[in-house]
Scaffold this motif. Structure first.
Motif, PDB file in Angstrom:
ATOM      1  N   THR A   1       0.847  -1.183   0.000  1.00  0.00           N
ATOM      2  CA  THR A   1       0.000   0.000   0.000  1.00  0.00           C
ATOM      3  C   THR A   1       0.888   1.240   0.000  1.00  0.00           C
ATOM      4  O   THR A   1       2.113   1.146  -0.017  1.00  0.00           O
ATOM      5  N   PHE A   2       0.260   2.389   0.012  1.00  0.00           N
ATOM      6  CA  PHE A   2       1.034   3.626   0.012  1.00  0.00           C
ATOM      7  C   PHE A   2       1.835   3.785   1.297  1.00  0.00           C
ATOM      8  O   PHE A   2       2.926   4.360   1.291  1.00  0.00           O
ATOM      9  N   LEU A   3       1.311   3.281   2.406  1.00  0.00           N
ATOM     10  CA  LEU A   3       1.972   3.431   3.700  1.00  0.00           C
ATOM     11  C   LEU A   3       2.743   2.183   4.117  1.00  0.00           C
ATOM     12  O   LEU A   3       3.599   2.270   4.993  1.00  0.00           O
ATOM     13  N   LYS A   4       2.455   1.039   3.517  1.00  0.00           N
ATOM     14  CA  LYS A   4       3.104  -0.207   3.914  1.00  0.00           C
ATOM     15  C   LYS A   4       3.754  -0.839   2.689  1.00  0.00           C
ATOM     16  O   LYS A   4       3.084  -1.476   1.870  1.00  0.00           O
ATOM     17  N   CYS A   5       5.053  -0.657   2.567  1.00  0.00           N
ATOM     18  CA  CYS A   5       5.803  -1.211   1.449  1.00  0.00           C
ATOM     19  C   CYS A   5       7.278  -1.242   1.837  1.00  0.00           C
ATOM     20  O   CYS A   5       7.665  -0.776   2.912  1.00  0.00           O
ATOM     21  N   ALA A   6       8.106  -1.824   0.967  1.00  0.00           N
ATOM     22  CA  ALA A   6       9.535  -1.885   1.238  1.00  0.00           C
ATOM     23  C   ALA A   6      10.134  -0.486   1.281  1.00  0.00           C
ATOM     24  O   ALA A   6       9.706   0.412   0.553  1.00  0.00           O
TER      25      ALA A   6
END
Length: 306
Positions: free
Chosen positions: A170-175
């Protein structure tokens, strides 16, 4: 007269009582934290001492991977434009991820969620040892087969028995660097922790479905929910307390022939049967199964069915 000293050091001026009391309280808090082992220096020392402690890998007598085995996941490296060295799936943690003795009466251990990275050290230790865990009730020492779901769990004790998990980005949860699908180690076990092993060669993938997984041979590790493969990114470097490491994510890299690239090629490393110390078996250059091995696998499947 401007340079004449008005007071000597024994003269108390200002809020001297409050300053003395504050210094005494600060010293008492320092001694208390030192006795509990909660100082940052002590935590960093305990972290390195415990997370780099050697671990004995499991020994496969038949050359296949079993549930309950302790293994290392190694990417042999490669790359087209930027040469990528070999790396091992490893825990990334600092002193803030350790439980304190004041919070719990148990032995200090790591708390999730934690990041993972591709470390260059090939020495088996708590940081890079993972246990093949069943998700469907299969008993330990049973053979793991291609396309069979399983979970990767850290060792017991300091590692905290955390599970490797992933989810859609997602926009807030990524590498952090690549902005691809993130990998993490979590405490709660759910469907996000399910993985499966896929055969290396796409042209022989269907024929090998259901066959036992060979150790120390190239395979693909696919996430069951997102259908993305575990990948090592050589062009994205993470600065960790243990040095520079490759960023890892769940993303399938395909070449012009729609085959997975070497970013997604992994090996389950185990100890050599002749030397059960920390020595490892050399990686096989190809993962082709010979006719004799295939006949033995078919015979074993027929015996299990009968």
């Amino acid at each position: 007269m401007a340079h004449v000293r008005t007071y000597n050091p024994r003269v108390r001026v200002g809020n001297w009582k409050e300053d003395v009391t504050l210094e005494e309280e600060t010293l008492q808090n320092f001694i208390l934290q030192k006795d509990r082992g909660e100082l940052t220096v002590q935590k960093e020392g305990d972290l390195r001492q415990n997370i780099l402690k050697p671990v004995s890998l499991s020994v496969s007598q038949d050359g296949f991977l079993h549930f309950g085995d302790t293994v290392m996941l190694v990417n042999s490296g490669g790359g087209e434009h930027v040469q990528r060295g070999s790396c091992v799936l490893s825990i990334i943690a600092d002193s803030s991820n350790i439980t304190s003795q004041s919070d719990t009466n148990s032995v200090p251990h790591l708390l999730g969620p934690l990041q993972v990275g591709g470390a260059h050290s090939m020495t088996p230790c708590v940081r890079n040892a993972f246990i093949i865990t069943s998700v469907d009730g299969t008993s330990d020492e049973e053979v793991l087969r291609y396309d069979q779901s399983f979970a990767l769990r850290t060792t017991a004790g300091f590692a905290g028995e955390l599970f490797l998990a992933s989810d859609h980005r997602t926009f807030l949860k990524c590498a952090k660097k690549s902005r691809l699908q993130e990998l993490s180690l979590v405490e709660e076990f759910d469907f996000l922790c399910w993985w499966k092993v896929i055969y290396f060669d796409p042209q022989e993938r269907l024929e090998n479905e259901g066959y036992p997984v060979q150790v120390n041979s190239k395979v693909l590790i696919s996430h069951c929910k997102t259908n993305q493969c575990l990948a090592a990114l050589g062009n994205h470097i993470l600065w960790t307390p243990f040095g520079k490491e490759y960023e890892l994510s769940a993303h399938t890299f395909l070449d012009s022939h729609k085959a997975e690239r070497d970013n997604n090629h992994w090996l389950f490393f185990m100890a050599h049967p002749a030397n059960q110390n920390q020595s490892l078996m050399p990686p096989q250059q190809d993962s082709d199964i010979t006719d004799e091995q295939r006949e033995n696998q078919e015979d074993m499947q027929v015996k299990e069915c009968s």
